[in-house]
Scaffold this active site. Structure first.
Site, PDB file in Angstrom:
ATOM      1  N   ARG A  12      -9.820   0.325   9.559  1.00 21.59           N
ATOM      2  CA  ARG A  12      -9.301  -1.023   9.817  1.00 21.59           C
ATOM      3  C   ARG A  12     -10.283  -1.862  10.623  1.00 21.59           C
ATOM      4  NH1 ARG A  12      -3.577   0.156   9.446  1.00 21.59           N
ATOM      5  NH2 ARG A  12      -2.223  -1.650   9.660  1.00 21.59           N
ATOM      6  N   ARG A  44      11.203  -1.014  10.908  1.00 20.64           N
ATOM      7  CA  ARG A  44      10.043  -0.789  11.775  1.00 20.64           C
ATOM      8  C   ARG A  44      10.015  -1.792  12.912  1.00 20.64           C
ATOM      9  NH1 ARG A  44       4.660  -0.087   8.171  1.00 20.64           N
ATOM     10  NH2 ARG A  44       3.827  -1.205   9.965  1.00 20.64           N
ATOM     11  N   ARG A  51      -0.317  -9.406  13.622  1.00 21.85           N
ATOM     12  CA  ARG A  51      -0.918  -8.419  12.702  1.00 21.85           C
ATOM     13  C   ARG A  51      -1.742  -9.102  11.620  1.00 21.85           C
ATOM     14  NH1 ARG A  51       4.251  -5.753  11.416  1.00 21.85           N
ATOM     15  NH2 ARG A  51       3.303  -4.685   9.670  1.00 21.85           N
ATOM     16  N   LYS A  92       0.832  -1.214   0.000  1.00 21.79           N
ATOM     17  CA  LYS A  92       0.000   0.000   0.000  1.00 21.79           C
ATOM     18  C   LYS A  92       0.866   1.264   0.000  1.00 21.79           C
ATOM     19  CE  LYS A  92      -2.526  -1.164   3.704  1.00 21.79           C
ATOM     20  NZ  LYS A  92      -2.065  -2.533   4.026  1.00 21.79           N
ATOM     21  N   ARG A 145      10.714  -5.711   3.863  1.00 20.61           N
ATOM     22  CA  ARG A 145      10.587  -4.315   4.273  1.00 20.61           C
ATOM     23  C   ARG A 145      11.378  -4.047   5.554  1.00 20.61           C
ATOM     24  NH1 ARG A 145       4.569  -2.414   5.261  1.00 20.61           N
ATOM     25  NH2 ARG A 145       4.749  -3.611   7.176  1.00 20.61           N
TER      26      ARG A 145
HETATM   27  P1  AMP Z   1       0.540   0.378   9.150  1.00 22.28           P
HETATM   28  O1  AMP Z   1       1.676   1.320   8.901  1.00 22.28           O
HETATM   29  O2  AMP Z   1      -0.719   0.753   8.404  1.00 22.28           O
HETATM   30  O3  AMP Z   1       0.917  -1.068   8.962  1.00 22.28           O
HETATM   31  O4  AMP Z   1       0.163   0.534  10.695  1.00 22.28           O
HETATM   32  C1  AMP Z   1       1.073   0.179  11.727  1.00 22.28           C
HETATM   33  C2  AMP Z   1       0.313  -0.021  13.027  1.00 22.28           C
HETATM   34  O5  AMP Z   1      -0.309   1.202  13.428  1.00 22.28           O
HETATM   35  C3  AMP Z   1      -0.815  -1.043  12.979  1.00 22.28           C
HETATM   36  O6  AMP Z   1      -0.356  -2.377  13.120  1.00 22.28           O
HETATM   37  C4  AMP Z   1      -1.657  -0.589  14.153  1.00 22.28           C
HETATM   38  O7  AMP Z   1      -1.085  -0.963  15.377  1.00 22.28           O
HETATM   39  C5  AMP Z   1      -1.574   0.934  14.051  1.00 22.28           C
HETATM   40  N1  AMP Z   1      -2.649   1.471  13.198  1.00 22.28           N
HETATM   41  C6  AMP Z   1      -2.497   2.046  11.957  1.00 22.28           C
HETATM   42  N2  AMP Z   1      -3.697   2.392  11.444  1.00 22.28           N
HETATM   43  C7  AMP Z   1      -4.617   2.019  12.368  1.00 22.28           C
HETATM   44  C8  AMP Z   1      -6.041   2.074  12.410  1.00 22.28           C
HETATM   45  N3  AMP Z   1      -6.757   2.578  11.397  1.00 22.28           N
HETATM   46  N4  AMP Z   1      -6.658   1.601  13.528  1.00 22.28           N
HETATM   47  C9  AMP Z   1      -5.956   1.107  14.556  1.00 22.28           C
HETATM   48  N5  AMP Z   1      -4.633   0.984  14.573  1.00 22.28           N
HETATM   49  C10 AMP Z   1      -3.957   1.442  13.493  1.00 22.28           C
END
Ligand code: AMP
Length: 190
Positions: A89, A134, A146, A14, A128
């Site tokens: 999400r 990360r 996750r 994404k 990644r």
């Molecule tokens: P991402 O970069 O989208 O993979 O997000 C990394 C982490 O941030 C996720 O695994 C969640 O812990 C948190 N996070 C990101 N977006 C959301 C969301 N919309 N709702 C809840 N937690 C989020």
């Protein structure tokens, strides 16, 4: 205004595709994950709350991310639309998004989903991890959590947006350019 949702499992690509999408369609990219990582780096109260949850592969509370999204909608101007990456999400977040947009007589334009098979998720995230470092990419247990969180809480959104006639899927297996063209051919319709 256009409101696109960029959907897909962790590691689908994404973030990689978002850059080309915002450029071509003059959108503002909102990645809730990136915004949360910024809060953590800045050591804010919100960052402290989010850190433990994110680093264990859990979601942060719905209200936190909903507030962040509404704030971006209200402050970013001079664009043709928004690209939501990593939000919504959960079903409550999807409903909250509809309600936020309704206040200004707007609605979700389309959900663009990048789909990869489960077997590829681990491999992509490990790749990644080498580049981005990360914390939540660091261990297989966290990645597995996750993936489980995605299936339990996020995947039901596919039916939510299908019922609304707003779900469009691009095959996420292929080169970055191939996947980008599949996404553009979906977005060109709106
Ligand atoms: P991402 O970069 O989208 O993979 O997000 C990394 C982490 O941030 C996720 O695994 C969640 O812990 C948190 N996070 C990101 N977006 C959301 C969301 N919309 N709702 C809840 N937690 C989020």
């Amino acid at each position: 205004m256009k409101y696109y949702i960029l959907f897909g499992p962790p590691g689908a690509g994404k973030g990689t595709q978002a850059t080309a999408m915002v450029e071509k369609y003059n959108l503002h990219h909102i990645s809730t994950g990136a915004l949360l990582r910024k809060e953590i780096a800045a050591g804010t109260e919100l960052g402290r709350l989010a850190k433990g949850l994110i680093e264990n592969g859990n979601l942060v509370p719905d209200e936190v991310v909903e507030g962040m999204i509404e704030n971006e909608f209200n402050t970013v101007k001079g664009i043709d639309g928004f690209l939501l990456d990593g939000f919504p999400r959960t079903l409550p977040q999807a409903e909250a998004l509809d309600n936020i947009l309704k206040k200004s007589s707007e609605e979700v334009t389309a959900t663009v989903s990048i789909m990869i098979p489960d077997e590829m998720i681990m491999e992509r995230i490990k790749g990644r991890a080498l580049k981005e470092g990360r914390a939540d990419d660091a261990s297989e247990d966290i990645i597995n959590n996750r993936i489980a969180t995605y299936h339990a809480q996020t995947e039901p959104l596919i039916d939510y947006y299908k019922s609304a006639g707003k779900y469009h899927e691009a095959d996420g297996v292929g080169t970055i350019e191939e996947i980008r063209e599949r996404i553009f051919s979906i977005m060109d319709k709106f």
